[in-house]
Scaffold this active site. Structure first.
Site, PDB file in Angstrom:
ATOM      1  CB  SER A 153      34.746  -2.260 -37.984  1.00 21.95           C
ATOM      2  OG  SER A 153      34.697  -1.462 -39.148  1.00 21.95           O
ATOM      3  CE1 TYR A 166      29.322  -1.264 -37.281  1.00 23.81           C
ATOM      4  CE2 TYR A 166      31.058  -0.073 -38.416  1.00 23.81           C
ATOM      5  CZ  TYR A 166      30.451  -1.265 -38.075  1.00 23.81           C
ATOM      6  OH  TYR A 166      30.980  -2.458 -38.508  1.00 23.81           O
ATOM      7  CE  LYS A 170      31.533  -2.991 -35.083  1.00 26.26           C
ATOM      8  NZ  LYS A 170      31.307  -4.368 -34.617  1.00 26.26           N
TER       9      LYS A 170
HETATM   10  P1  NAD Z   1      24.466  -8.709 -40.776  1.00 28.69           P
HETATM   11  O1  NAD Z   1      23.455  -7.630 -40.625  1.00 28.69           O
HETATM   12  O2  NAD Z   1      24.516  -9.498 -42.034  1.00 28.69           O
HETATM   13  O3  NAD Z   1      24.347  -9.720 -39.552  1.00 28.69           O
HETATM   14  C1  NAD Z   1      24.223  -9.231 -38.251  1.00 28.69           C
HETATM   15  C2  NAD Z   1      23.452 -10.249 -37.428  1.00 28.69           C
HETATM   16  O4  NAD Z   1      23.338  -9.737 -36.087  1.00 28.69           O
HETATM   17  C3  NAD Z   1      22.024 -10.491 -37.926  1.00 28.69           C
HETATM   18  O5  NAD Z   1      21.750 -11.864 -37.969  1.00 28.69           O
HETATM   19  C4  NAD Z   1      21.145  -9.787 -36.884  1.00 28.69           C
HETATM   20  O6  NAD Z   1      19.862 -10.400 -36.732  1.00 28.69           O
HETATM   21  C5  NAD Z   1      21.997  -9.940 -35.652  1.00 28.69           C
HETATM   22  N1  NAD Z   1      21.684  -8.969 -34.607  1.00 28.69           N
HETATM   23  C6  NAD Z   1      21.418  -7.638 -34.756  1.00 28.69           C
HETATM   24  N2  NAD Z   1      21.144  -7.091 -33.567  1.00 28.69           N
HETATM   25  C7  NAD Z   1      21.233  -8.074 -32.647  1.00 28.69           C
HETATM   26  C8  NAD Z   1      21.060  -8.131 -31.245  1.00 28.69           C
HETATM   27  N3  NAD Z   1      20.708  -7.034 -30.533  1.00 28.69           N
HETATM   28  N4  NAD Z   1      21.256  -9.308 -30.595  1.00 28.69           N
HETATM   29  C9  NAD Z   1      21.593 -10.429 -31.298  1.00 28.69           C
HETATM   30  N5  NAD Z   1      21.742 -10.440 -32.642  1.00 28.69           N
HETATM   31  C10 NAD Z   1      21.573  -9.275 -33.302  1.00 28.69           C
HETATM   32  O7  NAD Z   1      25.874  -7.979 -40.483  1.00 28.69           O
HETATM   33  P2  NAD Z   1      27.372  -8.457 -40.775  1.00 28.69           P
HETATM   34  O8  NAD Z   1      27.895  -7.622 -41.880  1.00 28.69           O
HETATM   35  O9  NAD Z   1      27.458  -9.925 -40.837  1.00 28.69           O
HETATM   36  O10 NAD Z   1      28.045  -7.909 -39.433  1.00 28.69           O
HETATM   37  C11 NAD Z   1      28.488  -8.764 -38.405  1.00 28.69           C
HETATM   38  C12 NAD Z   1      29.538  -8.018 -37.603  1.00 28.69           C
HETATM   39  O11 NAD Z   1      30.628  -7.673 -38.464  1.00 28.69           O
HETATM   40  C13 NAD Z   1      29.041  -6.712 -36.982  1.00 28.69           C
HETATM   41  O12 NAD Z   1      29.604  -6.548 -35.697  1.00 28.69           O
HETATM   42  C14 NAD Z   1      29.589  -5.663 -37.936  1.00 28.69           C
HETATM   43  O13 NAD Z   1      29.792  -4.423 -37.310  1.00 28.69           O
HETATM   44  C15 NAD Z   1      30.920  -6.302 -38.312  1.00 28.69           C
HETATM   45  N6  NAD Z   1      31.476  -5.758 -39.557  1.00 28.69           N
HETATM   46  C16 NAD Z   1      30.856  -5.938 -40.776  1.00 28.69           C
HETATM   47  C17 NAD Z   1      31.434  -5.406 -41.919  1.00 28.69           C
HETATM   48  C18 NAD Z   1      30.829  -5.584 -43.293  1.00 28.69           C
HETATM   49  O14 NAD Z   1      31.314  -4.961 -44.262  1.00 28.69           O
HETATM   50  N7  NAD Z   1      29.811  -6.401 -43.469  1.00 28.69           N
HETATM   51  C19 NAD Z   1      32.619  -4.667 -41.832  1.00 28.69           C
HETATM   52  C20 NAD Z   1      33.221  -4.493 -40.590  1.00 28.69           C
HETATM   53  C21 NAD Z   1      32.640  -5.042 -39.448  1.00 28.69           C
END
Ligand code: NAD
Length: 269
Positions: A153, A166, A170
């Site tokens: 991230s 968080y 990261k």
């Molecule tokens: P999201 O909440 O839409 O999806 C996350 C998924 O992970 C969900 O399907 C959830 O059920 C699953 N999950 C949660 N805990 C779990 C566990 N213990 N074991 C297995 N699965 C699990 O989130 P997203 O935005 O798609 O995020 C995905 C990744 O991207 C994460 O690592 C997040 O930190 C990173 N990220 C997201 C953003 C953003 O703006 N959306 C920005 C930077 C980084």
């Protein structure tokens, strides 16, 4: 074995960025393991991607649970026989700063975002190493076949006060990526990370619905829009491809220019 016969495990694949990654790999002909704790969405995605034709598999897996991770590898091997790519994407957030974050919440985020990424990477890397050894694969070929991509991230580099846990995970993911890349380089297994900025998924829902929060986000986003999960999946796909065969230990940021920005974005004036 042609590179298109590769098998990819995507954790947190039932929703958001992980779902976009799973779809992108399936479009490219890879067999996809959808690993998630969300059974309903995970099963639905695996069916959409071709579970019946043995092109996709859903595994109910909490990445923070060692037994569940061992089962993830066992189910992947019994269905597809191998692992070539891992996208370590599952992640959660928990609001709280250094003065008020309960230790249990800190530990929960660490257990999923960091320990979980370690456990799945360890299991997948060991399996990849075994395949390379058993099949006597050439290191040159391995660099085009084997890849691990960790979801980082922008918060690995910059921080948010009330997202202490968080941000800590990261930052650690970037170092995990580098250390793993060094250990696995001699075998030709490449390890990289992708660092998204603000991407349109459930995690961002509260921000998208709050005008003042959105205006803060936009003031830090030179490209003046929220990113799409497909725009992160494209970078993940590139890092897993043979076009990235000389890249390891890197983090590529898909952040609309946020990390390049010192003051505020001009569109927010
Ligand atoms: P999201 O909440 O839409 O999806 C996350 C998924 O992970 C969900 O399907 C959830 O059920 C699953 N999950 C949660 N805990 C779990 C566990 N213990 N074991 C297995 N699965 C699990 O989130 P997203 O935005 O798609 O995020 C995905 C990744 O991207 C994460 O690592 C997040 O930190 C990173 N990220 C997201 C953003 C953003 O703006 N959306 C920005 C930077 C980084």
């Amino acid at each position: 074995m042609p590179a298109s016969d590769r098998v990819v495990i995507v954790t947190g694949a039932a929703n958001g960025i992980g779902k976009a990654c799973a779809r992108r790999f399936a479009e490219d002909g890879l067999r996809v393991v959808v690993a998630d704790t969300d059974r309903t969405a995970g099963k639905a995605l695996a069916e959409e991607l071709g579970a019946e034709k043995e092109k996709a598999l859903f595994v109910d897996c909490n990445v923070a649970d060692r037994l569940a991770v061992a089962n993830l590898l066992a189910e992947t091997l019994s269905t597809f026989g191998r692992v070539d790519v891992l996208v370590n994407n599952a992640g959660i957030v928990s609001k709280g700063d250094i003065l008020n974050l309960p230790p249990e919440d800190f530990e929960k985020v660490i257990s999923v975002n960091l320990t979980g990424a370690f456990l799945v990477a360890r299991a997948a890397a060991r399996q990849m190493a075994e395949q390379i050894h058993e099949n006597d694969e050439r290191t040159d070929d391995c660099r085009k076949r084997y890849a691990i991509i960790n979801m980082s991230s922008v918060n690995a580099v910059v921080a948010i006060a009330d997202q202490l846990a968080y941000c800590a995970t990261k930052g650690a993911i970037n170092q995990l990526t580098k250390s793993m890349a060094l250990a696995l380089a001699p075998m030709g297994i490449r390890v990289n990370a992708v660092g998204p900025g603000s991407i349109n998924t459930d995690v961002l829902k509260a921000v998208l619905e709050d005008r003042s929060a959105m205006s803060k986000v936009m003031s830090r986003t030179p490209l003046a829009r929220i990113g799409d999960p497909d725009e992160v999946a494209g970078v993940v796909h590139f890092l897993a491809s043979k076009d990235a065969s000389y890249i390891t230990g890197e983090c590529i940021y898909a952040d609309g220019g946020r990390l390049a920005l010192n003051y505020l974005a001009s569109s927010s004036d």
